[in-house]
Design an enzyme around this catalytic site. Structure first.
Site, PDB file in Angstrom:
ATOM      1  N   VAL A  65      10.078  57.741  17.952  1.00 31.42           N
ATOM      2  CA  VAL A  65       9.467  56.462  18.283  1.00 31.42           C
ATOM      3  C   VAL A  65       7.952  56.555  18.160  1.00 31.42           C
ATOM      4  CG1 VAL A  65       9.218  54.762  20.139  1.00 31.42           C
ATOM      5  CG2 VAL A  65      11.324  56.050  19.934  1.00 31.42           C
ATOM      6  N   CYS A  66       7.334  55.459  17.725  1.00 31.25           N
ATOM      7  CA  CYS A  66       5.880  55.317  17.755  1.00 31.25           C
ATOM      8  C   CYS A  66       5.569  53.860  18.115  1.00 31.25           C
ATOM      9  CB  CYS A  66       5.252  55.724  16.427  1.00 31.25           C
ATOM     10  SG  CYS A  66       5.625  54.612  15.057  1.00 31.25           S
ATOM     11  N   ALA A  67       4.369  53.413  17.847  1.00 29.99           N
ATOM     12  CA  ALA A  67       3.984  52.053  18.224  1.00 29.99           C
ATOM     13  C   ALA A  67       4.664  50.993  17.362  1.00 29.99           C
ATOM     14  CB  ALA A  67       2.467  51.892  18.151  1.00 29.99           C
ATOM     15  N   GLY A  69       6.445  51.963  14.062  1.00 33.53           N
ATOM     16  CA  GLY A  69       7.454  52.535  13.187  1.00 33.53           C
ATOM     17  C   GLY A  69       6.903  53.374  12.054  1.00 33.53           C
ATOM     18  N   THR A  93       7.705  50.860  19.744  1.00 34.65           N
ATOM     19  CA  THR A  93       7.636  50.387  21.128  1.00 34.65           C
ATOM     20  C   THR A  93       7.189  48.933  21.203  1.00 34.65           C
ATOM     21  OG1 THR A  93       5.413  51.299  21.368  1.00 34.65           O
ATOM     22  CG2 THR A  93       7.235  52.662  22.152  1.00 34.65           C
TER      23      THR A  93
END
Length: 191
Positions: A65-67, A69, A93
């Protein structure tokens, strides 16, 4: 592995207990809100964590996961190159929160650190303004600085990478303390 290369937020939410979730954002971004149970291993520290991630992947599916994608896709590519299959959260996220799912925030987070995208926007804006000002006051050649930033932003958009974000991620407030990363890797081994 049964996990597709990308999971929608609702599917990830229903499978959250069976997934090992790795958040590849900076520690400050992670502290600003992360998926429940996510472990923070910043993208630039992923190589160090490969043995532990491989071990976790042997026990179950891994979700990165990141901010938004982009970084998680890069992380999945690095993991795949090292024989580890992982999925990414579609939209990161940001999509998770937009779909109404809960984000956890550590109680020990005393100050909010700006997200990487906001840090990049501020840095690029300051450099552009400084270059324009120097071009007006000192010498017109300084106007090449904003042109360079504009070129970098175009390149960033076309390649879905960001050199400025990579450089900003190396600043002390964006890096985990060694003890924090060691604790995260220990938690990953014990899952």
């Amino acid at each position: 592995m049964t996990t597709p290369t990308a999971l929608a937020t609702d599917e990830a939410r229903t499978r959250l207990r069976e997934l090992t979730v790795i958040d590849v954002r900076t520690p400050g971004e992670y502290a600003g809100g992360h998926l429940p149970g996510a472990l923070n291993i910043p993208l630039d520290r992923l190589q160090r964590a490969l043995p532990d991630i491989r071990h976790a992947a042997g026990r179950g599916d891994v979700l990165v996961v990141c901010a938004s994608g982009a970084r998680s896709q890069n992380a999945c590519k690095i993991l795949a190159e090292n024989g580890i299959t992982a999925a990414t959260l579609s939209g990161g996220t940001g999509a998770w929160a937009a779909d109404g799912h809960e984000l956890h925030r550590p109680q020990s987070a005393s100050r909010a650190t700006w997200g990487m995208e906001r840090q990049v926007r501020l840095t690029a804006g300051v450099i552009v303004l400084l270059g324009l000002l120097l071009g007006l006051v000192v010498h017109p050649a300084f106007q090449l600085i904003p042109a360079g930033i504009a070129g970098g932003l175009v390149f960033s958009a076309l390649t879905n990478t960001c050199g400025m974000a990579a450089m900003l991620a190396k600043l002390p407030h964006n890096r985990p303390r060694a003890a924090d990363l060691d604790n995260t890797l220990a938690a990953l081994r014990n899952r």
